[in-house]
Design a protein around this motif. Structure first.
Motif, PDB file in Angstrom:
ATOM      1  N   ILE A  32      -4.477  -2.595  16.980  1.00 52.41           N
ATOM      2  CA  ILE A  32      -4.527  -2.382  15.529  1.00 52.41           C
ATOM      3  C   ILE A  32      -3.478  -1.353  15.116  1.00 52.41           C
ATOM      4  O   ILE A  32      -2.764  -1.529  14.117  1.00 52.41           O
ATOM      5  CB  ILE A  32      -5.949  -1.933  15.102  1.00 52.41           C
ATOM      6  CG1 ILE A  32      -6.965  -3.017  15.492  1.00 52.41           C
ATOM      7  CG2 ILE A  32      -6.011  -1.648  13.610  1.00 52.41           C
ATOM      8  CD1 ILE A  32      -8.411  -2.536  15.500  1.00 52.41           C
ATOM      9  N   PRO A  81      -1.375   5.957   5.747  1.00 49.89           N
ATOM     10  CA  PRO A  81       0.042   5.651   5.586  1.00 49.89           C
ATOM     11  C   PRO A  81       0.826   6.202   6.776  1.00 49.89           C
ATOM     12  O   PRO A  81       0.463   7.222   7.334  1.00 49.89           O
ATOM     13  CB  PRO A  81       0.442   6.374   4.302  1.00 49.89           C
ATOM     14  CG  PRO A  81      -0.718   7.158   3.868  1.00 49.89           C
ATOM     15  CD  PRO A  81      -1.886   6.865   4.739  1.00 49.89           C
ATOM     16  N   ARG A  82       1.873   5.511   7.132  1.00 45.13           N
ATOM     17  CA  ARG A  82       2.716   6.032   8.206  1.00 45.13           C
ATOM     18  C   ARG A  82       3.454   7.259   7.702  1.00 45.13           C
ATOM     19  O   ARG A  82       3.933   7.280   6.581  1.00 45.13           O
ATOM     20  CB  ARG A  82       3.735   4.980   8.645  1.00 45.13           C
ATOM     21  CG  ARG A  82       3.062   3.782   9.274  1.00 45.13           C
ATOM     22  CD  ARG A  82       3.988   3.064  10.191  1.00 45.13           C
ATOM     23  NE  ARG A  82       5.163   2.554   9.494  1.00 45.13           N
ATOM     24  CZ  ARG A  82       6.051   1.762  10.069  1.00 45.13           C
ATOM     25  NH1 ARG A  82       5.897   1.409  11.326  1.00 45.13           N
ATOM     26  NH2 ARG A  82       7.090   1.326   9.401  1.00 45.13           N
ATOM     27  N   ILE A 142      -6.700   2.599   7.299  1.00 42.80           N
ATOM     28  CA  ILE A 142      -5.329   2.594   7.815  1.00 42.80           C
ATOM     29  C   ILE A 142      -4.541   3.652   7.052  1.00 42.80           C
ATOM     30  O   ILE A 142      -4.268   3.488   5.859  1.00 42.80           O
ATOM     31  CB  ILE A 142      -4.671   1.205   7.618  1.00 42.80           C
ATOM     32  CG1 ILE A 142      -5.523   0.107   8.274  1.00 42.80           C
ATOM     33  CG2 ILE A 142      -3.251   1.213   8.176  1.00 42.80           C
ATOM     34  CD1 ILE A 142      -5.746   0.274   9.765  1.00 42.80           C
ATOM     35  N   ARG A 151       0.818  -1.220   0.000  1.00 34.58           N
ATOM     36  CA  ARG A 151       0.000   0.000   0.000  1.00 34.58           C
ATOM     37  C   ARG A 151       0.840   1.254   0.000  1.00 34.58           C
ATOM     38  O   ARG A 151       0.455   2.288  -0.461  1.00 34.58           O
ATOM     39  CB  ARG A 151      -0.991  -0.011   1.148  1.00 34.58           C
ATOM     40  CG  ARG A 151      -0.360   0.111   2.497  1.00 34.58           C
ATOM     41  CD  ARG A 151      -1.318  -0.348   3.585  1.00 34.58           C
ATOM     42  NE  ARG A 151      -0.575  -0.768   4.735  1.00 34.58           N
ATOM     43  CZ  ARG A 151      -0.211   0.047   5.715  1.00 34.58           C
ATOM     44  NH1 ARG A 151      -0.501   1.311   5.660  1.00 34.58           N
ATOM     45  NH2 ARG A 151       0.461  -0.405   6.734  1.00 34.58           N
ATOM     46  N   VAL A 198      -5.995   1.312   2.496  1.00 32.94           N
ATOM     47  CA  VAL A 198      -6.037   0.007   3.146  1.00 32.94           C
ATOM     48  C   VAL A 198      -7.032   0.079   4.290  1.00 32.94           C
ATOM     49  O   VAL A 198      -7.060   1.069   5.021  1.00 32.94           O
ATOM     50  CB  VAL A 198      -4.637  -0.372   3.680  1.00 32.94           C
ATOM     51  CG1 VAL A 198      -4.712  -1.581   4.604  1.00 32.94           C
ATOM     52  CG2 VAL A 198      -3.692  -0.643   2.528  1.00 32.94           C
ATOM     53  N   LEU A 216       1.393   2.426  13.700  1.00 32.16           N
ATOM     54  CA  LEU A 216       0.803   3.764  13.852  1.00 32.16           C
ATOM     55  C   LEU A 216       0.619   4.079  15.333  1.00 32.16           C
ATOM     56  O   LEU A 216       0.605   3.175  16.164  1.00 32.16           O
ATOM     57  CB  LEU A 216      -0.575   3.806  13.183  1.00 32.16           C
ATOM     58  CG  LEU A 216      -0.628   3.561  11.694  1.00 32.16           C
ATOM     59  CD1 LEU A 216      -2.066   3.274  11.272  1.00 32.16           C
ATOM     60  CD2 LEU A 216      -0.103   4.786  10.950  1.00 32.16           C
ATOM     61  N   LEU A 276      -4.403   6.728  14.068  1.00 26.11           N
ATOM     62  CA  LEU A 276      -5.457   5.839  13.587  1.00 26.11           C
ATOM     63  C   LEU A 276      -6.833   6.410  13.930  1.00 26.11           C
ATOM     64  O   LEU A 276      -7.750   6.391  13.104  1.00 26.11           O
ATOM     65  CB  LEU A 276      -5.264   4.457  14.228  1.00 26.11           C
ATOM     66  CG  LEU A 276      -6.182   3.340  13.750  1.00 26.11           C
ATOM     67  CD1 LEU A 276      -6.097   3.159  12.240  1.00 26.11           C
ATOM     68  CD2 LEU A 276      -5.823   2.032  14.462  1.00 26.11           C
ATOM     69  N   HIS A 305      -8.957  -2.037   7.609  1.00 26.95           N
ATOM     70  CA  HIS A 305      -8.854  -3.138   8.565  1.00 26.95           C
ATOM     71  C   HIS A 305     -10.240  -3.369   9.141  1.00 26.95           C
ATOM     72  O   HIS A 305     -10.912  -2.431   9.572  1.00 26.95           O
ATOM     73  CB  HIS A 305      -7.868  -2.772   9.687  1.00 26.95           C
ATOM     74  CG  HIS A 305      -7.784  -3.816  10.760  1.00 26.95           C
ATOM     75  ND1 HIS A 305      -6.885  -4.857  10.705  1.00 26.95           N
ATOM     76  CD2 HIS A 305      -8.500  -3.985  11.899  1.00 26.95           C
ATOM     77  CE1 HIS A 305      -7.056  -5.622  11.781  1.00 26.95           C
ATOM     78  NE2 HIS A 305      -8.024  -5.126  12.517  1.00 26.95           N
ATOM     79  N   ARG A 338      -0.087  -2.902  15.088  1.00 30.51           N
ATOM     80  CA  ARG A 338       0.087  -3.820  13.973  1.00 30.51           C
ATOM     81  C   ARG A 338       0.506  -3.084  12.686  1.00 30.51           C
ATOM     82  O   ARG A 338       1.248  -3.619  11.874  1.00 30.51           O
ATOM     83  CB  ARG A 338      -1.238  -4.566  13.764  1.00 30.51           C
ATOM     84  CG  ARG A 338      -1.207  -5.478  12.589  1.00 30.51           C
ATOM     85  CD  ARG A 338      -2.446  -6.323  12.548  1.00 30.51           C
ATOM     86  NE  ARG A 338      -2.589  -6.870  11.211  1.00 30.51           N
ATOM     87  CZ  ARG A 338      -3.608  -7.597  10.811  1.00 30.51           C
ATOM     88  NH1 ARG A 338      -4.578  -7.865  11.660  1.00 30.51           N
ATOM     89  NH2 ARG A 338      -3.670  -8.035   9.588  1.00 30.51           N
ATOM     90  N   TYR A 339      -0.007  -1.869  12.526  1.00 27.48           N
ATOM     91  CA  TYR A 339       0.302  -1.116  11.309  1.00 27.48           C
ATOM     92  C   TYR A 339       1.384  -0.059  11.532  1.00 27.48           C
ATOM     93  O   TYR A 339       1.619   0.783  10.676  1.00 27.48           O
ATOM     94  CB  TYR A 339      -0.968  -0.462  10.756  1.00 27.48           C
ATOM     95  CG  TYR A 339      -1.970  -1.481  10.252  1.00 27.48           C
ATOM     96  CD1 TYR A 339      -1.834  -2.041   8.974  1.00 27.48           C
ATOM     97  CD2 TYR A 339      -3.012  -1.906  11.061  1.00 27.48           C
ATOM     98  CE1 TYR A 339      -2.738  -2.984   8.517  1.00 27.48           C
ATOM     99  CE2 TYR A 339      -3.927  -2.852  10.618  1.00 27.48           C
ATOM    100  CZ  TYR A 339      -3.779  -3.388   9.350  1.00 27.48           C
ATOM    101  OH  TYR A 339      -4.667  -4.314   8.897  1.00 27.48           O
TER     102      TYR A 339
END
Ligand SMILES: [Zn+2]
Length: 421
Positions: A108, A141-142, A139, A2, A95, A114, A119, A97, A111-112
């Motif tokens: 969550i 982007p970081r 989700i 992503r 993306v 963040l 989030l 979740h 996991r990503y």
């Protein structure tokens, strides 16, 4: 995939822990400044929006009525503003979740990679405990890259190292944030330039701001930190990816009687004045949050274009952003700071430089009038001068320049991104 990991990190000296306290300096909205020739359709497409959504967000009734320099809100977390080249960058595919039973927002987010707040704000969640099984979460982007572990934890007292933005480009600014459990002082080297990190939180946080010179080729570059604490001296090295950005070319006709100002020796002498004034590191910080715009006018020439001049072999990178304001219209301090130069220069005309602290300086060239003097402290929003056509110009405009750690970079990045405070 992503989003791409533009910064790849290789730990040379010591492995680094993943316990990163990532910051999210932007809320879920950033600003896009309309460029010449851009339509609402172009902007909407570049930001993955429908025209209607973009128009609604900005209360635009007629999509054909946008103007150059207009500031539009765009709901995105990692969109760079301003330069037209940004418009063609592909957006990452969103993306989602789906929340499973018993999952928390914290799990969550982890996991990503963040923060919970990143989030939560991407999903307009005001209370992080109020998520439900089956809920669809976007989700984002970081924004920044944590220096990730190669197995071993970070050397004590370091707790995290964060590099922002995830995608570092030439002509742009970047920030390195180190947090520790005991006071640290940090210096370093990036792109062969030494930097000093500023201290916050009783020296538990060290923040370095650096500029990436226009023309820096795409590639991996070493980033070195020298960290001193009560544990002694530590050196960490990592590799940081820089992406080349395509800047445009411009051909300039200088006003006839001022062609003597194209002499490279004149250029160099004047640039040396700026280097002396605009490169020092001041540990005090006067700026915070987003910078304002220095003029209520459209952008007539963006930062970073390669300029050639009529009747000359001279080539110069345009190291600022030009605002096509009417002669005499006000120039506004986009952030607080202290005036460190107030002078009349050959090329830059009536010029002012403000020191914002932490190695950040802004310059204002070609003014018709200047209302501030050296040593004066100006607060954000103060009128510091008037737009004019003094110096090497083709007509009245404000040239706005921003230097970070001795490197001129795109000032418009600072209008859309809060680098501190
Ligand atoms: Zn300019």
């Amino acid at each position: 995939m992503r989003f791409k990991f533009f910064i790849s990190l290789i730990i040379i000296v010591i492995g680094l822990g993943a316990a990163s306290a990532q910051e999210t300096p932007l809320s879920g909205v950033t600003i896009h400044v309309v460029q010449r020739g851009e339509t609402l359709f172009d902007i909407a497409r570049a930001h993955g929006l429908t025209i209607q959504a973009l128009a609604d967000l900005n209360n635009i009734a007629n999509p054909n009525s946008i103007f150059v320099g207009q500031r539009l809100l765009v709901p995105s977390r990692n969109v760079a503003i301003a330069a037209p080249t940004d418009a063609v960058q592909p957006m990452p595919t969103p993306v989602f979740h789906i929340v499973r039973s018993g999952e928390t927002l914290f799990q969550i987010a982890q996991r990503y990679g963040l923060t919970v707040s990143a989030l939560a704000s991407a999903n307009s969640i005001s209370d992080p405990s109020l998520i439900y099984s089956g809920q669809r979460l976007l989700i984002p982007p970081r924004e920044s890259a944590a220096v990730e572990s190669a197995g071993a934890p970070l050397p004590s007292p370091l707790m995290s190292i964060e590099i922002y933005p995830r995608r570092i480009q030439d002509g742009q600014s970047a920030r390195f944030t180190l947090t520790a459990s005991a006071p640290i002082t940090v210096t370093g080297i990036f792109l062969n330039r030494a930097f000093v990190a500023a201290s916050e939180n009783g020296s538990l946080t060290a923040i370095a701001l650096v500029g990436v010179p226009v023309g820096t080729a795409s590639g991996e570059y070493p980033l070195q930190f020298n960290i001193s604490s009560s544990r002694g001296q530590q050196r960490l090295e990592t590799m940081v990816r820089v992406e080349g950005k395509a800047y445009r070319r411009e051909f300039i006709n200088v006003l006839g009687d001022r062609t003597s100002l194209l002499d490279p020796a004149t250029d160099e002498a004047e640039l040396n004045i700026l280097r002396t004034v605009m490169s020092a590191f001041n540990p005090e910080r006067y700026f915070g949050g987003l910078m304002g715009l220095p003029a209520a006018a459209g952008i007539s020439s963006p930062f970073g274009s390669l300029r050639t001049y009529a009747g000359s072999d001279l080539q110069r990178i345009h190291t600022g952003t030009d605002f096509a304001g009417a002669p005499g219209s006000p120039i506004i301090a986009p952030a607080s700071g202290r005036v460190v130069l107030a002078d009349t220069l050959n090329i830059r005309g009536v010029a002012t430089v403000i020191d914002h602290g932490w190695g950040i300086y802004t310059g204002y060239w070609h003014q018709s009038e200047r209302y501030v003097s050296v040593g004066e402290f100006v607060t954000m929003g103060r009128i510091i001068g008037a737009i004019g056509s003094t110096g090497r110009v083709t007509g009245a405009h404000l040239h706005w320049e921003l230097w970070v750690n001795g490197v001129p970079v795109d000032p418009m990045q600072w209008v859309g991104t809060a680098f501190a405070g």
